[in-house]
Design a protein around this motif. Structure first.
Motif, PDB file in Angstrom:
ATOM      1  N   CYS A   1       0.839  -1.199   0.000  1.00  0.00           N
ATOM      2  CA  CYS A   1       0.000   0.000   0.000  1.00  0.00           C
ATOM      3  C   CYS A   1       0.874   1.249   0.000  1.00  0.00           C
TER       4      CYS A   1
ATOM      5  N   GLY B   1      -0.672   4.372   0.164  1.00  0.00           N
ATOM      6  CA  GLY B   1      -1.517   5.459   0.640  1.00  0.00           C
ATOM      7  C   GLY B   1      -0.796   6.276   1.700  1.00  0.00           C
ATOM      8  N   THR B   2      -1.405   7.387   2.094  1.00  0.00           N
ATOM      9  CA  THR B   2      -0.743   8.328   3.001  1.00  0.00           C
ATOM     10  C   THR B   2      -0.374   7.686   4.333  1.00  0.00           C
ATOM     11  N   ALA B   3      -1.319   6.958   4.937  1.00  0.00           N
ATOM     12  CA  ALA B   3      -1.051   6.360   6.250  1.00  0.00           C
ATOM     13  C   ALA B   3       0.102   5.370   6.167  1.00  0.00           C
TER      14      ALA B   3
ATOM     15  N   GLY C   1      -7.817   0.357   2.665  1.00  0.00           N
ATOM     16  CA  GLY C   1      -8.942   0.655   3.550  1.00  0.00           C
ATOM     17  C   GLY C   1      -8.698   0.155   4.966  1.00  0.00           C
ATOM     18  N   GLN C   2      -7.447  -0.066   5.312  1.00  0.00           N
ATOM     19  CA  GLN C   2      -7.109  -0.540   6.665  1.00  0.00           C
ATOM     20  C   GLN C   2      -6.002   0.346   7.237  1.00  0.00           C
ATOM     21  N   CYS C   3      -6.215   1.655   7.110  1.00  0.00           N
ATOM     22  CA  CYS C   3      -5.160   2.622   7.434  1.00  0.00           C
ATOM     23  C   CYS C   3      -4.700   2.529   8.892  1.00  0.00           C
TER      24      CYS C   3
HETATM   25  S1  FES Z   1      -3.162   4.043   3.367  1.00  0.00           S
HETATM   26 FE1  FES Z   1      -2.534   1.993   3.485  1.00  0.00          FE
HETATM   27  S2  FES Z   1      -4.352   0.969   4.115  1.00  0.00           S
HETATM   28 FE2  FES Z   1      -4.971   3.008   3.844  1.00  0.00          FE
END
Ligand code: FES
Length: 179
Positions: free
Chosen positions: A89, A91-93, A144-146
């Protein structure tokens, strides 16, 4: 639709497409359902250009629509996938919890370069496959598991709070055929 030729479009694939069309034609979201079935029936889990053309021809859906649908949804692959797929992933997190370093380490361990595709920006998806087709490394925008970041998926198995050691253990097990 690009005019690349693929010589691996088999009669089995045509039959799989015919069956998928017979099953889903006329239903809401028929094109997505057909493409999903076609991809999963392919031994390398991807949609070849020949398969997309054949879907267009058999359904009467314009080729441009079929192709744009296949390229829009991230679940569809337009290149042959490796026997094992590891998805990191970006994503930001996950990024703030070190997913870039995880991705770089994974690519390094498998002899892959993120720069091969020219897609080096964090926000862009990558999909790299080793020359022996044992591994494909992909990225996603968010699982969806940030709260569990960083998150990675190995052959559809989700690993939360993942680290280099865990990914290396998984790669080693897959390489040695223990999984
Ligand atoms: S940013 Fe990695 S699970 Fe949401």
């Amino acid at each position: 639709m690009p005019s690349v030729t693929n010589n691996h479009f088999s009669s089995q694939e045509k039959s799989a497409i015919d069956r998928a069309i017979a099953q889903h034609s006329g239903h809401p979201g028929e094109l997505l359902s057909i493409l999903e079935v076609v991809q999963s029936a392919n031994p390398h889990k991807y949609l070849s250009l020949e398969a997309l053309r054949y879907v267009a021809e058999r359904t009467g859906i314009p080729p441009a629509t079929v192709y744009s649908t296949a390229t829009f949804y991230s679940l569809f692959n337009l290149e042959p996938q490796g026997d094992n797929v590891i998805c990191v992933c970006r994503g930001t997190a996950c990024h703030t919890r070190g997913s870039r370093a995880l991705l770089e380490r994974l690519c390094l361990d498998l002899g892959l370069s993120e720069h091969e595709t020219g897609e080096t920006r964090d926000s862009e998806r990558i999909a790299l496959t080793t020359p022996d087709h044992r591994f494909t490394i992909r990225t996603v925008a968010c699982f969806g598991q940030c709260a569990l970041a960083p998150v990675a998926e190995v052959n559809h198995h989700i690993f939360s709070h993942v680290n280099e050691r865990i990914l290396q253990r998984e790669v080693k097990a897959l390489t040695q055929g223990r999984k």
